[in-house]
Motif scaffolding. Sequence first.
Motif, PDB file in Angstrom:
ATOM      1  N   GLY A  76    -112.702 -32.003 -34.999  1.00 59.46           N
ATOM      2  CA  GLY A  76    -111.462 -31.948 -34.229  1.00 59.46           C
ATOM      3  C   GLY A  76    -110.541 -33.111 -34.530  1.00 59.46           C
ATOM      4  N   THR A  77    -110.036 -33.743 -33.492  1.00 63.30           N
ATOM      5  CA  THR A  77    -109.071 -34.835 -33.655  1.00 63.30           C
ATOM      6  C   THR A  77    -109.704 -36.088 -34.249  1.00 63.30           C
ATOM      7  N   TRP A  78    -111.033 -36.124 -34.335  1.00 58.93           N
ATOM      8  CA  TRP A  78    -111.704 -37.284 -34.925  1.00 58.93           C
ATOM      9  C   TRP A  78    -111.703 -37.242 -36.454  1.00 58.93           C
ATOM     10  N   ALA A  79    -111.395 -36.113 -37.066  1.00 57.67           N
ATOM     11  CA  ALA A  79    -111.408 -36.002 -38.533  1.00 57.67           C
ATOM     12  C   ALA A  79    -110.537 -37.092 -39.145  1.00 57.67           C
ATOM     13  N   GLY A  80    -111.118 -37.851 -40.062  1.00 57.12           N
ATOM     14  CA  GLY A  80    -110.414 -38.937 -40.734  1.00 57.12           C
ATOM     15  C   GLY A  80    -110.467 -40.267 -40.004  1.00 57.12           C
ATOM     16  N   THR A  81    -110.993 -40.277 -38.790  1.00 58.14           N
ATOM     17  CA  THR A  81    -111.038 -41.486 -37.965  1.00 58.14           C
ATOM     18  C   THR A  81    -112.319 -42.266 -38.210  1.00 58.14           C
ATOM     19  N   ALA A  82    -112.206 -43.584 -38.250  1.00 59.41           N
ATOM     20  CA  ALA A  82    -113.397 -44.429 -38.353  1.00 59.41           C
ATOM     21  C   ALA A  82    -114.182 -44.320 -37.049  1.00 59.41           C
ATOM     22  N   MET A  83    -115.505 -44.309 -37.162  1.00 66.02           N
ATOM     23  CA  MET A  83    -116.337 -44.203 -35.960  1.00 66.02           C
ATOM     24  C   MET A  83    -116.015 -45.300 -34.957  1.00 66.02           C
ATOM     25  N   ASP A  84    -115.720 -46.502 -35.440  1.00 62.04           N
ATOM     26  CA  ASP A  84    -115.408 -47.623 -34.557  1.00 62.04           C
ATOM     27  C   ASP A  84    -114.100 -47.431 -33.787  1.00 62.04           C
ATOM     28  N   ASP A  85    -113.249 -46.507 -34.237  1.00 63.80           N
ATOM     29  CA  ASP A  85    -111.967 -46.273 -33.581  1.00 63.80           C
ATOM     30  C   ASP A  85    -112.018 -45.173 -32.518  1.00 63.80           C
TER      31      ASP A  85
END
Length: 178
Positions: A76-85
């Motif tokens: 979902g909206t996490w695609a491309g996001t660093a896990m820490d973010d």
Amino acid sequence: MTRLFLLAHASTLATEQARFPRDEPISERGRREFDRASAPVVDRWVSAPERRTVGTVHAFGFAAEVEPALRELDYGTWAGTAMDDVPESELAAWLTDPATAPHGGESVEDLLGRVYDWLAAQDDGYERVAAVTHPSVVRAATVCALDAPATAFWRVDVRPLDVVRLHGRPGRWTLRLH
């Protein structure tokens, strides 16, 4: 008896940077990983539709049928996001509750259902099939084959180019270590 060789795709930049993936190709590190890998001897290759899985099949020198059921977990909206973010509370909820998908994507339970259905649809013939897919899908297939609870999903560690072998028939799969 069908024999399935579930292969996790080679590394991508998302793998190396601890990010939730988008549809991206294999990285340079991923290409070097093929030095330690060998392709299984199979009758048929199938692949998830993403570039990194199709690229892994091509790096082995084969072509594959695209199988949408083997697609990556939808982040979902996490695609491309660093896990820490990702907010810690949201990430913790997702990692501990298989029914949770607070990020607008797919829950682990949804993924397990999709992979279970794909395993159930496999022909009960004498075929060897290599399925190049994602670590999440390999985890899900392992959980389904062992009839383990959904909470076991995160206890299965799958690295780039790891292979999990299943043999059997729909409804009765056995995990084979090698």
